[in-house]
Scaffold this motif. Structure first.
Motif, PDB file in Angstrom:
ATOM      1  N   GLU A 105       6.247  -4.215  -3.113  1.00 57.28           N
ATOM      2  CA  GLU A 105       7.001  -3.007  -3.464  1.00 57.28           C
ATOM      3  C   GLU A 105       6.544  -2.460  -4.814  1.00 57.28           C
ATOM      4  OE1 GLU A 105      11.134  -4.099  -3.271  1.00 57.28           O
ATOM      5  OE2 GLU A 105      11.098  -4.234  -1.068  1.00 57.28           O
ATOM      6  N   ASN A 108       2.956  -1.067  -4.405  1.00 56.39           N
ATOM      7  CA  ASN A 108       2.939   0.168  -3.628  1.00 56.39           C
ATOM      8  C   ASN A 108       3.375   1.386  -4.425  1.00 56.39           C
ATOM      9  OD1 ASN A 108       2.087  -1.381  -1.499  1.00 56.39           O
ATOM     10  ND2 ASN A 108       3.992  -1.255  -0.354  1.00 56.39           N
ATOM     11  N   ARG A 109       3.932   1.189  -5.593  1.00 58.30           N
ATOM     12  CA  ARG A 109       4.327   2.306  -6.452  1.00 58.30           C
ATOM     13  C   ARG A 109       3.178   2.803  -7.326  1.00 58.30           C
ATOM     14  NH1 ARG A 109       8.597   4.358  -7.139  1.00 58.30           N
ATOM     15  NH2 ARG A 109       8.593   4.584  -9.391  1.00 58.30           N
ATOM     16  N   GLU A 136      -1.784   6.976   1.989  1.00 60.87           N
ATOM     17  CA  GLU A 136      -1.054   7.401   3.181  1.00 60.87           C
ATOM     18  C   GLU A 136      -1.977   7.192   4.378  1.00 60.87           C
ATOM     19  OE1 GLU A 136       2.005   8.143   3.120  1.00 60.87           O
ATOM     20  OE2 GLU A 136       2.466   8.945   1.138  1.00 60.87           O
ATOM     21  N   ARG A 141       2.032   5.500   8.645  1.00 60.40           N
ATOM     22  CA  ARG A 141       2.449   4.164   8.217  1.00 60.40           C
ATOM     23  C   ARG A 141       1.970   3.788   6.819  1.00 60.40           C
ATOM     24  NH1 ARG A 141       0.947   0.006  12.605  1.00 60.40           N
ATOM     25  NH2 ARG A 141      -0.930   1.262  12.711  1.00 60.40           N
ATOM     26  N   TYR A 143       1.715   4.651   2.452  1.00 60.27           N
ATOM     27  CA  TYR A 143       2.697   4.782   1.379  1.00 60.27           C
ATOM     28  C   TYR A 143       2.119   5.644   0.280  1.00 60.27           C
ATOM     29  CZ  TYR A 143      -0.021   0.911  -0.707  1.00 60.27           C
ATOM     30  OH  TYR A 143      -1.019   0.121  -1.209  1.00 60.27           O
ATOM     31  N   PRO A 144       2.927   6.233  -0.575  1.00 60.00           N
ATOM     32  CA  PRO A 144       4.329   5.937  -0.846  1.00 60.00           C
ATOM     33  C   PRO A 144       5.345   6.767  -0.045  1.00 60.00           C
ATOM     34  CG  PRO A 144       3.486   7.360  -2.567  1.00 60.00           C
ATOM     35  CD  PRO A 144       2.339   7.058  -1.635  1.00 60.00           C
ATOM     36  N   GLU A 145       4.923   7.822   0.635  1.00 64.28           N
ATOM     37  CA  GLU A 145       5.893   8.713   1.277  1.00 64.28           C
ATOM     38  C   GLU A 145       5.837   8.729   2.807  1.00 64.28           C
ATOM     39  OE1 GLU A 145       6.634  12.474  -1.115  1.00 64.28           O
ATOM     40  OE2 GLU A 145       4.583  11.927  -1.688  1.00 64.28           O
ATOM     41  N   ARG A 146       4.942   7.932   3.373  1.00 64.04           N
ATOM     42  CA  ARG A 146       4.770   7.903   4.832  1.00 64.04           C
ATOM     43  C   ARG A 146       4.415   9.281   5.394  1.00 64.04           C
ATOM     44  NH1 ARG A 146       5.235   3.017   6.439  1.00 64.04           N
ATOM     45  NH2 ARG A 146       6.716   1.555   5.610  1.00 64.04           N
TER      46      ARG A 146
END
Length: 176
Positions: A105, A108-109, A136, A141, A143-146
């Motif tokens: 987590e 992933n930021r 992305e 699937r 990240y961070p916003e899908r």
């Protein structure tokens, strides 16, 4: 008088163009220095970011992006890992698959942190958006916003492809 004044203006314009080119070169050199510092912090292979940036710039041109858009892709490639600077070594040095859920987590930021770090510099706003979205996935699937499909900026999609390609090449060389 008109000819003399026109000549003065032409000389002034030539001097301004030279100054602008010098300033632009200094700006690009500064970004390359930051890129080298990021690589040192990440423990990346020296020159990796520059390789990603160069290939991404060429690919952007082949896809018909104008020079300014292609340059933004290149700048984003150079600064791709800027959001990892604040991560502890314990996270950076582990393979992603070995990270705990909380470490993932936090990791992933890093695209969001990278974007935020660059938004203070107006000329890097577009590059910052590409950095935010480069992880992305087309199927939604990532990240961070899908984001998915065409919702992912083209510059970010270019960076993702080149970054993955260079990672695969690097991993194959270390195995062989």
């Amino acid at each position: 008088k008109v000819r003399a004044r026109t000549e003065e203006l032409r000389k002034a314009m030539t001097q301004l163009e030279k100054s602008h080119a010098l300033l632009k070169n200094s700006y690009i050199s500064s970004v390359k220095i930051f890129s080298n510092l990021i690589e040192m912090r990440e423990g990346s292979i020296p020159g990796y970011s520059r390789k990603v940036a160069d290939i991404a710039y060429k690919l952007a041109g082949k896809l018909g992006l104008n020079n300014e858009a292609a340059q933004n892709v290149m700048l984003a490639g150079l600064l791709l890992g800027i959001g990892k600077i604040g991560l502890p070594d314990s996270i950076i040095q582990k393979p992603y698959s070995a990270l705990t859920t909380s470490e993932k987590e936090r990791f992933n930021r890093h695209p969001i942190i990278g974007e935020g770090a660059l938004m203070a510099l107006e000329p890097l706003h577009e590059a910052a958006k590409y950095i935010r979205s480069h992880l992305e996935h087309y199927d939604g699937r990532g990240y961070p916003e899908r984001l998915k499909g065409e919702g992912i900026p083209l510059g970010a999609r270019i960076l993702a492809i080149v970054n993955d390609y260079e990672s695969i090449k690097r991993d194959r060389k270390s195995v062989v």
